[in-house]
Design a protein around this motif. Sequence first.
Motif, PDB file in Angstrom:
ATOM      1  N   GLY A 146      -8.818 -14.827  57.915  1.00  0.00           N
ATOM      2  CA  GLY A 146      -8.844 -13.962  59.080  1.00  0.00           C
ATOM      3  C   GLY A 146      -9.576 -14.638  60.219  1.00  0.00           C
ATOM      4  N   ILE A 147     -10.038 -13.831  61.175  1.00  0.00           N
ATOM      5  CA  ILE A 147     -10.597 -14.367  62.414  1.00  0.00           C
ATOM      6  C   ILE A 147     -11.903 -13.670  62.746  1.00  0.00           C
ATOM      7  N   LYS A 148     -12.895 -14.439  63.113  1.00  0.00           N
ATOM      8  CA  LYS A 148     -14.069 -13.916  63.800  1.00  0.00           C
ATOM      9  C   LYS A 148     -13.750 -13.985  65.288  1.00  0.00           C
ATOM     10  N   GLU A 149     -13.560 -12.826  65.901  1.00  0.00           N
ATOM     11  CA  GLU A 149     -13.039 -12.768  67.269  1.00  0.00           C
ATOM     12  C   GLU A 149     -14.108 -12.274  68.237  1.00  0.00           C
ATOM     13  N   CYS A 150     -14.360 -13.077  69.277  1.00  0.00           N
ATOM     14  CA  CYS A 150     -15.382 -12.743  70.272  1.00  0.00           C
ATOM     15  C   CYS A 150     -14.806 -12.403  71.641  1.00  0.00           C
ATOM     16  N   VAL A 151     -13.487 -12.420  71.795  1.00  0.00           N
ATOM     17  CA  VAL A 151     -12.884 -12.155  73.106  1.00  0.00           C
ATOM     18  C   VAL A 151     -13.024 -10.687  73.490  1.00  0.00           C
ATOM     19  N   GLY A 152     -12.987  -9.779  72.504  1.00  0.00           N
ATOM     20  CA  GLY A 152     -13.128  -8.363  72.809  1.00  0.00           C
ATOM     21  C   GLY A 152     -12.240  -7.501  71.961  1.00  0.00           C
ATOM     22  N   ASN A 153     -12.440  -6.196  72.070  1.00  0.00           N
ATOM     23  CA  ASN A 153     -11.786  -5.269  71.154  1.00  0.00           C
ATOM     24  C   ASN A 153     -10.296  -5.084  71.396  1.00  0.00           C
ATOM     25  N   ASP A 154      -9.821  -5.338  72.618  1.00  0.00           N
ATOM     26  CA  ASP A 154      -8.370  -5.278  72.823  1.00  0.00           C
ATOM     27  C   ASP A 154      -7.672  -6.352  71.995  1.00  0.00           C
ATOM     28  N   ARG A 155      -8.253  -7.540  71.953  1.00  0.00           N
ATOM     29  CA  ARG A 155      -7.696  -8.621  71.123  1.00  0.00           C
ATOM     30  C   ARG A 155      -7.818  -8.252  69.643  1.00  0.00           C
ATOM     31  N   VAL A 156      -8.965  -7.691  69.269  1.00  0.00           N
ATOM     32  CA  VAL A 156      -9.153  -7.257  67.886  1.00  0.00           C
ATOM     33  C   VAL A 156      -8.051  -6.287  67.488  1.00  0.00           C
ATOM     34  N   GLY A 157      -7.837  -5.267  68.322  1.00  0.00           N
ATOM     35  CA  GLY A 157      -6.840  -4.248  68.007  1.00  0.00           C
ATOM     36  C   GLY A 157      -5.434  -4.812  67.911  1.00  0.00           C
ATOM     37  N   ALA A 158      -5.100  -5.748  68.786  1.00  0.00           N
ATOM     38  CA  ALA A 158      -3.770  -6.352  68.767  1.00  0.00           C
ATOM     39  C   ALA A 158      -3.541  -7.125  67.466  1.00  0.00           C
ATOM     40  N   TYR A 159      -4.571  -7.845  67.001  1.00  0.00           N
ATOM     41  CA  TYR A 159      -4.436  -8.571  65.740  1.00  0.00           C
ATOM     42  C   TYR A 159      -4.327  -7.616  64.553  1.00  0.00           C
ATOM     43  N   VAL A 160      -5.121  -6.557  64.575  1.00  0.00           N
ATOM     44  CA  VAL A 160      -5.090  -5.591  63.474  1.00  0.00           C
ATOM     45  C   VAL A 160      -3.691  -4.988  63.343  1.00  0.00           C
ATOM     46  N   LYS A 161      -3.063  -4.706  64.467  1.00  0.00           N
ATOM     47  CA  LYS A 161      -1.707  -4.143  64.437  1.00  0.00           C
ATOM     48  C   LYS A 161      -0.704  -5.106  63.800  1.00  0.00           C
ATOM     49  N   LYS A 162      -1.028  -6.396  63.819  1.00  0.00           N
ATOM     50  CA  LYS A 162      -0.166  -7.397  63.189  1.00  0.00           C
ATOM     51  C   LYS A 162      -0.536  -7.630  61.723  1.00  0.00           C
ATOM     52  N   GLY A 163      -1.507  -6.864  61.237  1.00  0.00           N
ATOM     53  CA  GLY A 163      -1.876  -6.961  59.834  1.00  0.00           C
ATOM     54  C   GLY A 163      -2.897  -8.025  59.506  1.00  0.00           C
ATOM     55  N   LEU A 164      -3.591  -8.569  60.520  1.00  0.00           N
ATOM     56  CA  LEU A 164      -4.580  -9.617  60.282  1.00  0.00           C
ATOM     57  C   LEU A 164      -5.958  -9.015  60.023  1.00  0.00           C
ATOM     58  N   THR A 165      -6.758  -9.737  59.255  1.00  0.00           N
ATOM     59  CA  THR A 165      -8.131  -9.333  58.976  1.00  0.00           C
ATOM     60  C   THR A 165      -9.044  -9.891  60.057  1.00  0.00           C
ATOM     61  N   ILE A 166      -9.799  -8.988  60.709  1.00  0.00           N
ATOM     62  CA  ILE A 166     -10.607  -9.391  61.858  1.00  0.00           C
ATOM     63  C   ILE A 166     -12.039  -8.906  61.688  1.00  0.00           C
TER      64      ILE A 166
END
Length: 320
Positions: A175-195
């Motif tokens: 998965g990804i440790k994401e620091c760009v922000g929650n909109d990016r987090v949400g977009a990845y989650v919708k694709k089934g990725l672990t964030i």
Amino acid sequence: MNQCRQALLVARNSVEAVKNLRLITAVKTPYLPDGRFDLEAYDTIVDLQIANGAEGLIVGGTTGEGQLMTWDEHIMLIAHTVHIFGDAIKVIGNTGSNSTREAIHATEQGFGVGMHGALHINPYYGKTSNEGLIKHFESVLEMGPTIIYNVPGRTGQDIPPSVIERISDKRNFVGIKECVGNDRVGAYVKKGLTIWSGNDDQFHDARWDYGAQGVISVVSNLIPQLAHKLLFEGKDSELNEKLLPLIDWLFVEPNPIGLNTALCQLGLIRPVFRLPYVPLGKEKRREFVQMVNQIGRHHFVGDKDVQVMEDNDFLLLDRF
């Protein structure tokens, strides 16, 4: 079961084990006055993390000052953590580098000493093309469960979703440790990725409003039990708001300056800094004492009284 199939099953199970972690602490590395690691203090810090609900550790990350370590120090600390605590907590070694050759070598060594997963940043400073990012990550994904770390504020380069899309189906991608922000987090989650959120001021909302798995946290070094509560016990906006001033204080200067200062004030580590890091000024140290008292000393790690400390209490090392 043949050997090849058995190896694939072990790898798959290992990836799932790391995916299931919710609270991962980017653990601090303390020092002795001669600059060597203070392993006694380190073990105390890790014991407190385990006792208060942390499920994983990032060893030698930015917070742990891997950038100030030799690779020998780096791998030794990963090996020590696995040897002492590997049955109680997942050990994720930061073995990333801006050099693919170094990243491969460090990752081989890290898995060789038993770490459960690797954390990999994109090549920084020199940067590379998107195709170069893909080739870099593909090279290190071969070796074991891997979390990709996107923090453009430090690397100077975003890992765009188009790159993640190309590597997310690779074996060992966790998965990804994401620091760009929650909109990016949400977009990845919708694709089934672990964030995992990489931003302490956003992880509560990332978890409950955007579907993040959890956080890779700095503030959990100080208040692991409260961080655990925010991730496991449902949405608690009141507690989250209460902790935001502490989180803001931690990052008033680049991490890990605030954390190092705080752990010294709490009496968990010796007041030793490897340069170029220096402690926060006395006024900020007074603010920390006030925040500890407001939140409650019992919520913070350790059992010593919190101290303001004097400037000359700190030892700054330029050679170690």
